[in-house]
Enzyme design. Structure first.
Site, PDB file in Angstrom:
ATOM      1  N   CYS A  42       0.744  -1.282  -0.063  1.00  0.00           N
ATOM      2  CA  CYS A  42       0.153  -0.100   0.057  1.00  0.00           C
ATOM      3  C   CYS A  42       0.965   1.200  -0.120  1.00  0.00           C
ATOM      4  CB  CYS A  42      -1.107  -0.249   1.364  1.00  0.00           C
ATOM      5  SG  CYS A  42      -2.211  -1.298   1.266  1.00  0.00           S
ATOM      6  N   GLU A  92      -0.861   8.011  -3.459  1.00  0.00           N
ATOM      7  CA  GLU A  92      -0.676   8.580  -4.870  1.00  0.00           C
ATOM      8  C   GLU A  92      -0.050  10.227  -4.565  1.00  0.00           C
ATOM      9  OE1 GLU A  92      -1.586   8.007  -8.018  1.00  0.00           O
ATOM     10  OE2 GLU A  92      -1.904   6.046  -7.572  1.00  0.00           O
TER      11      GLU A  92
END
Length: 184
Positions: free
Chosen positions: A75, A78
């Site tokens: 994970c 962005e």
């Protein structure tokens, strides 16, 4: 012949809560699985990203909840690009399949269609039926890490030594090709 193909998808979460992040991610993954016929045993890895406004839970937990217990996952966030779609969750699945790249169905839902309108031609989704499918496939053993749980046992940061081992000694157990030689 089997190829490793990328399957992409994106969605949005209704809020920055663990429940909203997990629900949105499970829905996205369920559609990706069903549209492409993905079997977890054929997944090499998956990369999940969220926009910086989502940090209440790891979206990869939703994949564990759907049974991806042996899939390597990562994970991250962005880039914080001005004007980007808020509360967005993206995934890139590396999938071993016999399908050709033009047969892969990428899934963009819940406002994320604007990210890739050229790839957003899904038939209408029956959300109630999808939720029933998710509940039927839910692995209830996959639970949040508990990092916010005051009763959880967090690592102490202390090194455990083998019986008779001294803190400054270089034991065979501590030695590896990657260890720095003593005195350097």
């Amino acid at each position: 012949m089997v190829y490793c193909r990328g399957v992409r998808g994106a969605t949005t979460a209704d809020a920055n809560t663990p429940e909203a992040i997990l629900e949105a991610t499970r829905q996205l993954l369920a559609l990706m699985i069903r549209q492409n016929g993905i079997n977890p045993d054929d997944i090499a890895s998956a990369i999940f990203t969220t926009t910086p406004d989502l940090n209440a839970e790891f979206p990869a937990l939703a994949a564990r909840q759907l049974g991806w217990m042996n899939v390597a996952m990562l994970c991250g966030h962005e880039l914080d690009v001005p004007g980007a779609l808020p509360r967005c969750i993206r995934v890139l699945i590396h999938w071993n399949t016999t399908k050709k790249s033009d047969e892969i169905i990428h899934v963009y839902i819940k406002g994320a269609e604007k990210l890739r309108p050229d790839l957003s031609s899904l038939p209408p989704v029956d959300w109630e039926e999808l939720e029933r499918w998710i509940q039927a496939h839910l692995n209830r053993e996959a639970k949040p890490s508990g990092r916010a749980n005051p009763t959880s046992t967090a690592p102490t940061g202390k090194l455990s030594l083998a019986a008779g081992e001294q803190p400054d000694s270089l034991s065979p157990r501590a030695s590896s090709p990657f260890s720095k030689p003593p005195g350097r």
